[in-house]
Design a protein around this motif. Structure first.
Motif, PDB file in Angstrom:
ATOM      1  N   SER A 164     -11.238  -0.349  -5.132  1.00  0.00           N
ATOM      2  CA  SER A 164     -12.412  -0.324  -3.730  1.00  0.00           C
ATOM      3  C   SER A 164     -12.791  -0.863  -3.896  1.00  0.00           C
ATOM      4  CB  SER A 164     -12.486   1.345  -3.512  1.00  0.00           C
ATOM      5  OG  SER A 164     -11.712   2.358  -3.254  1.00  0.00           O
TER       6      SER A 164
ATOM      7  N   ARG B 167     -13.960  -3.788  -5.350  1.00  0.00           N
ATOM      8  CA  ARG B 167     -13.396  -4.847  -5.736  1.00  0.00           C
ATOM      9  C   ARG B 167     -12.956  -5.246  -4.227  1.00  0.00           C
ATOM     10  NH1 ARG B 167      -8.283  -5.197  -8.106  1.00  0.00           N
ATOM     11  NH2 ARG B 167      -7.260  -5.450  -5.554  1.00  0.00           N
ATOM     12  N   ASN B 168     -11.556  -4.831  -3.392  1.00  0.00           N
ATOM     13  CA  ASN B 168     -11.604  -4.782  -2.194  1.00  0.00           C
ATOM     14  C   ASN B 168     -13.101  -4.488  -0.490  1.00  0.00           C
ATOM     15  OD1 ASN B 168      -9.255  -5.630  -2.572  1.00  0.00           O
ATOM     16  ND2 ASN B 168      -7.979  -3.416  -2.582  1.00  0.00           N
ATOM     17  N   ASN B 169     -13.538  -3.145  -1.178  1.00  0.00           N
ATOM     18  CA  ASN B 169     -14.062  -3.266  -0.140  1.00  0.00           C
ATOM     19  C   ASN B 169     -15.559  -4.442  -0.737  1.00  0.00           C
ATOM     20  OD1 ASN B 169     -12.903  -1.417   0.574  1.00  0.00           O
ATOM     21  ND2 ASN B 169     -14.425   0.345  -0.356  1.00  0.00           N
TER      22      ASN B 169
ATOM     23  N   PHE C 219      -9.660  14.698  -1.848  1.00  0.00           N
ATOM     24  CA  PHE C 219     -10.775  13.650  -2.172  1.00  0.00           C
ATOM     25  C   PHE C 219     -11.070  13.718  -0.369  1.00  0.00           C
ATOM     26  CE2 PHE C 219      -7.284  11.923  -4.170  1.00  0.00           C
ATOM     27  CZ  PHE C 219      -7.749  11.268  -5.334  1.00  0.00           C
TER      28      PHE C 219
ATOM     29  N   GLN D 192     -14.108  11.009   1.689  1.00  0.00           N
ATOM     30  CA  GLN D 192     -13.926   9.553   2.062  1.00  0.00           C
ATOM     31  C   GLN D 192     -14.605   9.198   3.043  1.00  0.00           C
ATOM     32  OE1 GLN D 192     -11.409   6.776   0.706  1.00  0.00           O
ATOM     33  NE2 GLN D 192     -13.091   5.337  -0.022  1.00  0.00           N
TER      34      GLN D 192
ATOM     35  N   THR E  24      -8.720  -0.962   6.174  1.00  0.00           N
ATOM     36  CA  THR E  24      -8.818   0.048   5.385  1.00  0.00           C
ATOM     37  C   THR E  24      -8.270   1.366   4.499  1.00  0.00           C
ATOM     38  OG1 THR E  24     -10.603  -1.394   4.141  1.00  0.00           O
ATOM     39  CG2 THR E  24     -10.317   0.567   2.867  1.00  0.00           C
TER      40      THR E  24
ATOM     41  N   ARG F 258      -4.547   1.845   4.878  1.00  0.00           N
ATOM     42  CA  ARG F 258      -3.822   0.674   3.518  1.00  0.00           C
ATOM     43  C   ARG F 258      -3.816   2.693   3.016  1.00  0.00           C
ATOM     44  NH1 ARG F 258      -7.491  -3.388   3.188  1.00  0.00           N
ATOM     45  NH2 ARG F 258      -8.467  -2.437   1.525  1.00  0.00           N
ATOM     46  N   ILE F 259      -5.222   2.390   2.940  1.00  0.00           N
ATOM     47  CA  ILE F 259      -5.426   4.013   2.443  1.00  0.00           C
ATOM     48  C   ILE F 259      -4.460   5.611   2.172  1.00  0.00           C
ATOM     49  CG2 ILE F 259      -7.550   6.367   1.309  1.00  0.00           C
ATOM     50  CD1 ILE F 259      -9.342   4.275   1.701  1.00  0.00           C
TER      51      ILE F 259
ATOM     52  N   ASP G 293      -1.438   5.543   1.013  1.00  0.00           N
ATOM     53  CA  ASP G 293      -1.096   5.366  -0.692  1.00  0.00           C
ATOM     54  C   ASP G 293      -0.252   6.645  -1.047  1.00  0.00           C
ATOM     55  OD1 ASP G 293      -2.007   5.846  -3.392  1.00  0.00           O
ATOM     56  OD2 ASP G 293      -3.843   4.627  -3.171  1.00  0.00           O
TER      57      ASP G 293
ATOM     58  N   ARG H 232      -1.357   8.284  -4.045  1.00  0.00           N
ATOM     59  CA  ARG H 232      -1.691   9.199  -5.122  1.00  0.00           C
ATOM     60  C   ARG H 232      -2.312  10.287  -4.269  1.00  0.00           C
ATOM     61  NH1 ARG H 232      -4.840   3.892  -7.729  1.00  0.00           N
ATOM     62  NH2 ARG H 232      -4.797   3.113  -5.647  1.00  0.00           N
TER      63      ARG H 232
ATOM     64  N   MET I 278     -18.501   1.649  -3.395  1.00  0.00           N
ATOM     65  CA  MET I 278     -17.709   2.713  -2.985  1.00  0.00           C
ATOM     66  C   MET I 278     -18.525   3.585  -4.040  1.00  0.00           C
ATOM     67  SD  MET I 278     -16.404   4.839  -1.669  1.00  0.00           S
ATOM     68  CE  MET I 278     -15.807   3.866  -0.481  1.00  0.00           C
TER      69      MET I 278
HETATM   70  C1  LIG Z   1      -9.147   8.244  -2.264  1.00  0.00           C
HETATM   71  C2  LIG Z   1      -8.574   6.865  -1.787  1.00  0.00           C
HETATM   72  C3  LIG Z   1      -9.879   6.475  -1.971  1.00  0.00           C
HETATM   73  C4  LIG Z   1      -9.022   4.934  -1.700  1.00  0.00           C
HETATM   74  N1  LIG Z   1     -10.775   4.169  -1.333  1.00  0.00           N
HETATM   75  C5  LIG Z   1     -10.322   2.819  -1.458  1.00  0.00           C
HETATM   76  C6  LIG Z   1     -10.898   2.273  -0.512  1.00  0.00           C
HETATM   77  O1  LIG Z   1     -12.380   2.640  -0.340  1.00  0.00           O
HETATM   78  N2  LIG Z   1     -11.017   0.500  -0.197  1.00  0.00           N
HETATM   79  C7  LIG Z   1      -9.589   0.550  -0.784  1.00  0.00           C
HETATM   80  O2  LIG Z   1      -9.386  -1.223  -0.178  1.00  0.00           O
HETATM   81  N3  LIG Z   1      -8.812   0.475  -1.577  1.00  0.00           N
HETATM   82  C8  LIG Z   1      -9.094   2.547  -1.949  1.00  0.00           C
HETATM   83  N4  LIG Z   1      -8.552   3.205  -1.896  1.00  0.00           N
HETATM   84  C9  LIG Z   1      -7.130   2.317  -2.321  1.00  0.00           C
HETATM   85  C10 LIG Z   1      -5.699   1.891  -1.118  1.00  0.00           C
HETATM   86  O3  LIG Z   1      -5.096   2.741  -1.553  1.00  0.00           O
HETATM   87  C11 LIG Z   1      -4.842   0.541  -1.881  1.00  0.00           C
HETATM   88  O4  LIG Z   1      -3.842   1.607  -3.082  1.00  0.00           O
HETATM   89  C12 LIG Z   1      -5.679  -0.550  -1.917  1.00  0.00           C
HETATM   90  O5  LIG Z   1      -6.858  -0.905  -0.961  1.00  0.00           O
HETATM   91  C13 LIG Z   1      -4.760  -1.875  -2.477  1.00  0.00           C
HETATM   92  O6  LIG Z   1      -5.635  -2.062  -3.158  1.00  0.00           O
HETATM   93  P1  LIG Z   1      -5.074  -4.017  -3.245  1.00  0.00           P
HETATM   94  O7  LIG Z   1      -3.622  -4.680  -2.645  1.00  0.00           O
HETATM   95  O8  LIG Z   1      -5.563  -4.789  -3.512  1.00  0.00           O
HETATM   96  O9  LIG Z   1      -3.930  -3.407  -4.673  1.00  0.00           O
HETATM   97  C14 LIG Z   1      -8.373   4.456  -1.265  1.00  0.00           C
HETATM   98  C15 LIG Z   1      -6.742   5.073  -2.580  1.00  0.00           C
HETATM   99  C16 LIG Z   1      -7.367   6.431  -2.305  1.00  0.00           C
HETATM  100  C17 LIG Z   1      -5.894   7.113  -3.419  1.00  0.00           C
END
Ligand SMILES: Cc1cc2nc3c(=O)[nH]c(=O)nc-3n(C[C@H](O)[C@H](O)[C@H](O)COP(=O)(O)O)c2cc1C
Length: 131
Positions: free
Chosen positions: A12, A14-16, A32, A34, A46, A49-50, A53, A55, A77
């Protein structure tokens, strides 16, 4: 779970920082909650994408609004997993031992996140002083 949370936070951050997003992530046993702030398009990308996910099981948007200024400008984050040492902060905000986000107003979440941020910052300063 601890390792996963670390992975989530580091991806997060890195991407943010790339996307100009700041915010705070609260993790309390099974939930969670957020806060994401930044340009609307970036925030929605963003979030999307979340939401995909695996997870977490489901993602819900509690509130979307325009703001004058960021509340977490220094956190690409920030994150806090609920620990016994922060119990007081949660209780001050009316969040009992089992957090149920569906019963919380977004203003309550924001106030809690701001206090958790302050708590984390104080803790870090304390560690610096102690070392
Ligand atoms: C609870 C939760 C919060 C997340 N928050 C962020 C976030 O703020 N920014 C982000 O880029 N990814 C966040 N992720 C991860 C994304 O779901 C995703 O895996 C990620 O953005 C993929 O990045 P990548 O393509 O660089 O691997 C979060 C995941 C979870 C489970």
């Amino acid at each position: 779970m601890l390792t996963n949370l670390r992975d989530i936070v580091s991806t997060s951050q890195r991407n943010n920082s790339r996307d100009g997003i700041t915010g705070f992530l609260i993790f309390d046993k099974t939930w969670f909650v957020q806060i994401l702030e930044g340009d609307k398009t970036q925030v929605m990308e963003t979030y999307n994408r979340i939401a995909r996910d695996t997870r977490h099981s489901t993602a819900t948007i509690m509130n979307v609004r325009d703001v004058e200024a960021r509340l977490f400008p220094n956190w690409t984050m920030g994150g806090a997993m609920r620990t016994p040492e922060m119990e007081e902060v949660y209780l001050e905000h009316g969040v009992g031992s089992a957090m149920d986000p569906s019963r919380l107003k977004s203003a309550q979440i924001i106030a809690l996140a701001l206090d958790l941020q302050a708590f984390e910052e104080t803790k870090r300063k304390g560690q610096r002083l102690a070392s």
